[in-house]
Design a protein around this motif. Structure first.
Motif, PDB file in Angstrom:
ATOM      1  N   ARG A   1      44.997  46.714  50.515  1.00  0.00           N
ATOM      2  CA  ARG A   1      43.977  45.982  50.994  1.00  0.00           C
ATOM      3  C   ARG A   1      43.287  45.513  49.379  1.00  0.00           C
ATOM      4  NH1 ARG A   1      43.880  49.758  55.016  1.00  0.00           N
ATOM      5  NH2 ARG A   1      42.059  51.062  54.185  1.00  0.00           N
ATOM      6  N   LEU A   2      43.357  46.522  48.584  1.00  0.00           N
ATOM      7  CA  LEU A   2      42.930  46.397  47.188  1.00  0.00           C
ATOM      8  C   LEU A   2      43.460  45.311  46.477  1.00  0.00           C
ATOM      9  CD1 LEU A   2      41.935  49.701  45.615  1.00  0.00           C
ATOM     10  CD2 LEU A   2      40.336  47.984  46.244  1.00  0.00           C
ATOM     11  N   GLY A   3      44.958  45.256  46.608  1.00  0.00           N
ATOM     12  CA  GLY A   3      45.784  44.166  45.916  1.00  0.00           C
ATOM     13  C   GLY A   3      46.127  44.966  44.528  1.00  0.00           C
ATOM     14  N   HIS A   4      45.991  46.274  44.456  1.00  0.00           N
ATOM     15  CA  HIS A   4      46.343  46.903  43.244  1.00  0.00           C
ATOM     16  C   HIS A   4      47.478  48.141  43.579  1.00  0.00           C
ATOM     17  CE1 HIS A   4      45.878  48.204  39.150  1.00  0.00           C
ATOM     18  NE2 HIS A   4      45.712  49.624  39.320  1.00  0.00           N
ATOM     19  N   ASP A   5      48.445  48.172  42.728  1.00  0.00           N
ATOM     20  CA  ASP A   5      49.358  49.312  42.659  1.00  0.00           C
ATOM     21  C   ASP A   5      49.095  50.231  41.725  1.00  0.00           C
ATOM     22  OD1 ASP A   5      51.231  50.968  43.611  1.00  0.00           O
ATOM     23  OD2 ASP A   5      52.776  49.932  42.868  1.00  0.00           O
ATOM     24  N   PHE A   6      48.529  51.484  42.062  1.00  0.00           N
ATOM     25  CA  PHE A   6      48.118  52.476  40.914  1.00  0.00           C
ATOM     26  C   PHE A   6      49.276  53.042  40.214  1.00  0.00           C
ATOM     27  CE2 PHE A   6      44.071  51.999  42.825  1.00  0.00           C
ATOM     28  CZ  PHE A   6      43.156  52.317  41.848  1.00  0.00           C
ATOM     29  N   ALA A   7      49.343  52.857  38.901  1.00  0.00           N
ATOM     30  CA  ALA A   7      50.294  53.632  38.118  1.00  0.00           C
ATOM     31  C   ALA A   7      49.723  55.207  38.014  1.00  0.00           C
ATOM     32  CB  ALA A   7      50.300  53.047  36.610  1.00  0.00           C
ATOM     33  N   GLN A   8      48.321  55.124  38.124  1.00  0.00           N
ATOM     34  CA  GLN A   8      47.725  56.714  37.966  1.00  0.00           C
ATOM     35  C   GLN A   8      47.148  56.853  39.261  1.00  0.00           C
ATOM     36  OE1 GLN A   8      46.134  57.439  33.792  1.00  0.00           O
ATOM     37  NE2 GLN A   8      46.099  55.181  33.731  1.00  0.00           N
ATOM     38  N   PRO A   9      47.778  57.454  40.055  1.00  0.00           N
ATOM     39  CA  PRO A   9      46.995  57.633  41.686  1.00  0.00           C
ATOM     40  C   PRO A   9      45.983  58.697  41.441  1.00  0.00           C
ATOM     41  CG  PRO A   9      49.378  57.585  41.929  1.00  0.00           C
ATOM     42  CD  PRO A   9      49.142  57.676  40.200  1.00  0.00           C
TER      43      PRO A   9
ATOM     44  N   MET B   1      40.852  41.716  41.113  1.00  0.00           N
ATOM     45  CA  MET B   1      40.592  42.410  42.293  1.00  0.00           C
ATOM     46  C   MET B   1      39.065  42.186  42.750  1.00  0.00           C
ATOM     47  SD  MET B   1      40.249  46.604  43.083  1.00  0.00           S
ATOM     48  CE  MET B   1      38.549  46.410  42.252  1.00  0.00           C
ATOM     49  N   VAL B   2      38.194  42.103  41.747  1.00  0.00           N
ATOM     50  CA  VAL B   2      36.941  41.812  42.154  1.00  0.00           C
ATOM     51  C   VAL B   2      36.646  40.533  42.417  1.00  0.00           C
ATOM     52  CG1 VAL B   2      34.345  41.770  41.315  1.00  0.00           C
ATOM     53  CG2 VAL B   2      36.011  43.960  40.706  1.00  0.00           C
ATOM     54  N   LEU B   3      37.064  39.472  41.861  1.00  0.00           N
ATOM     55  CA  LEU B   3      37.008  38.102  42.225  1.00  0.00           C
ATOM     56  C   LEU B   3      37.358  37.921  43.366  1.00  0.00           C
ATOM     57  CD1 LEU B   3      37.772  36.364  38.735  1.00  0.00           C
ATOM     58  CD2 LEU B   3      35.565  36.764  40.004  1.00  0.00           C
ATOM     59  N   ARG B   4      38.668  38.516  43.650  1.00  0.00           N
ATOM     60  CA  ARG B   4      39.402  38.251  45.153  1.00  0.00           C
ATOM     61  C   ARG B   4      38.435  38.872  46.186  1.00  0.00           C
ATOM     62  NH1 ARG B   4      43.485  40.516  43.871  1.00  0.00           N
ATOM     63  NH2 ARG B   4      43.177  42.405  44.699  1.00  0.00           N
ATOM     64  N   LEU B   5      37.835  39.934  46.030  1.00  0.00           N
ATOM     65  CA  LEU B   5      37.073  40.672  47.348  1.00  0.00           C
ATOM     66  C   LEU B   5      35.698  40.229  46.995  1.00  0.00           C
ATOM     67  CD1 LEU B   5      37.955  44.458  46.669  1.00  0.00           C
ATOM     68  CD2 LEU B   5      39.041  42.813  48.062  1.00  0.00           C
ATOM     69  N   TRP B   6      35.181  39.451  46.212  1.00  0.00           N
ATOM     70  CA  TRP B   6      33.884  38.950  46.343  1.00  0.00           C
ATOM     71  C   TRP B   6      34.077  37.317  46.278  1.00  0.00           C
ATOM     72  CZ3 TRP B   6      33.859  44.001  44.947  1.00  0.00           C
ATOM     73  CH2 TRP B   6      32.216  44.626  45.023  1.00  0.00           C
ATOM     74  N   HIS B   7      35.069  36.903  46.475  1.00  0.00           N
ATOM     75  CA  HIS B   7      35.084  35.400  46.328  1.00  0.00           C
ATOM     76  C   HIS B   7      34.398  34.703  47.300  1.00  0.00           C
ATOM     77  CE1 HIS B   7      37.137  31.428  46.027  1.00  0.00           C
ATOM     78  NE2 HIS B   7      37.129  31.360  47.273  1.00  0.00           N
ATOM     79  N   SER B   8      34.285  34.739  48.527  1.00  0.00           N
ATOM     80  CA  SER B   8      33.420  34.179  49.366  1.00  0.00           C
ATOM     81  C   SER B   8      31.875  34.464  49.020  1.00  0.00           C
ATOM     82  CB  SER B   8      33.718  34.365  50.918  1.00  0.00           C
ATOM     83  OG  SER B   8      33.327  35.960  51.200  1.00  0.00           O
ATOM     84  N   ARG B   9      31.546  35.288  48.665  1.00  0.00           N
ATOM     85  CA  ARG B   9      30.153  35.830  48.135  1.00  0.00           C
ATOM     86  C   ARG B   9      29.721  35.207  46.933  1.00  0.00           C
ATOM     87  NH1 ARG B   9      31.980  40.073  50.720  1.00  0.00           N
ATOM     88  NH2 ARG B   9      30.754  41.124  52.411  1.00  0.00           N
TER      89      ARG B   9
END
Length: 227
Positions: free
Chosen positions: A13-21, A139-147
């Motif tokens: 959902r974030l769109g990010h795969d963590f290398a450091q979980p 990530m931020v621009l994707r999640l905040w895009h509509s706002r």
């Protein structure tokens, strides 16, 4: 460290795969669950707030190159405020993966606006530390895009304008009442009524209290201005 299915779904959902979980684990750990071997998310929250601010400032600066500072500032404030961070957190169902102590869980911590907002900022910092500024910005621009696209250009929001209208007539500030809250915890719908001391009132429904309050204030402001 391997992430469980719930956290893998959250990463999607974030769109990010963590290398450091471990960074994600820390970002989702409320102080009520901290221990000598497990840090909480407060330091990451501090960093994430600054990363979010830079991303939003840059996005607004680039989106409207003719806007003056007095126009950009209220848009920026609307995008980085705690209520907005909590709204985004609800949209990605962040509350379900928060690591909370027993007392916070019993008191409905997964739904608390402050906890959701703080964790959202911490997650932004975790992505920044894990993948760098470009990853965090994407990530931020994707999640905040509509706002970002819909943030109002007016330097005064509707609630401020309505309060100024009332004060200009010697009336007390408007009163906002929550009439109902429906829907699941991760996607609530609020109905808010705003009232003036003179008896005027208006209602609005939205996915957050803040949005519903602003919509109700805007409706009532239009009514009293037309009158």
């Amino acid at each position: 460290m391997k992430l469980g299915a719930d956290l893998r779904g959250f990463c999607e959902r974030l769109g990010h795969d963590f290398a450091q979980p471990d960074l994600l684990i820390q970002a989702l750990t409320h102080p009520s669950m901290a221990s000598p071997t497990r840090g909480d998310n407060q330091r990451l929250e501090f960093l994430g707030d600054r990363v979010l601010g830079l991303v939003m400032a840059e996005a607004l600066f680039d989106a409207d190159r003719d806007a003056a500072e007095g126009q950009l500032a209220p848009r920026f404030n609307a995008l980085v405020r705690k209520e907005t961070c909590a709204d985004v957190a609800r949209e990605i169902d962040l509350g379900t993966v928060l690591k909370l102590g027993r007392s916070e869980m019993r008191s409905g911590g997964r739904r608390k606006e402050a906890l959701l907002a703080d964790a959202m900022e911490a997650v932004i910092a975790a992505v920044y530390r894990d993948g760098g500024f470009d990853a965090a910005r994407a990530m931020v621009l994707r999640l905040w895009h509509s706002r970002i696209a819909s943030v109002e250009a007016d330097a005064r929001d509707a609630k401020t304008a309505l309060q100024e209208w009332a004060q200009g007539r010697g009336e007390p500030p408007p009163e906002y009442l929550e009439l109902s809250r429906q829907g699941p915890d991760h996607q609530p719908v609020f109905t808010i009524e705003v009232r003036l001391s003179g008896g005027q009132r208006a209602q609005a429904t939205a996915g957050s209290k803040r949005q519903a309050e602003h919509a109700a204030a805007r409706t009532l402001l239009e009514q009293v201005s037309a009158g």
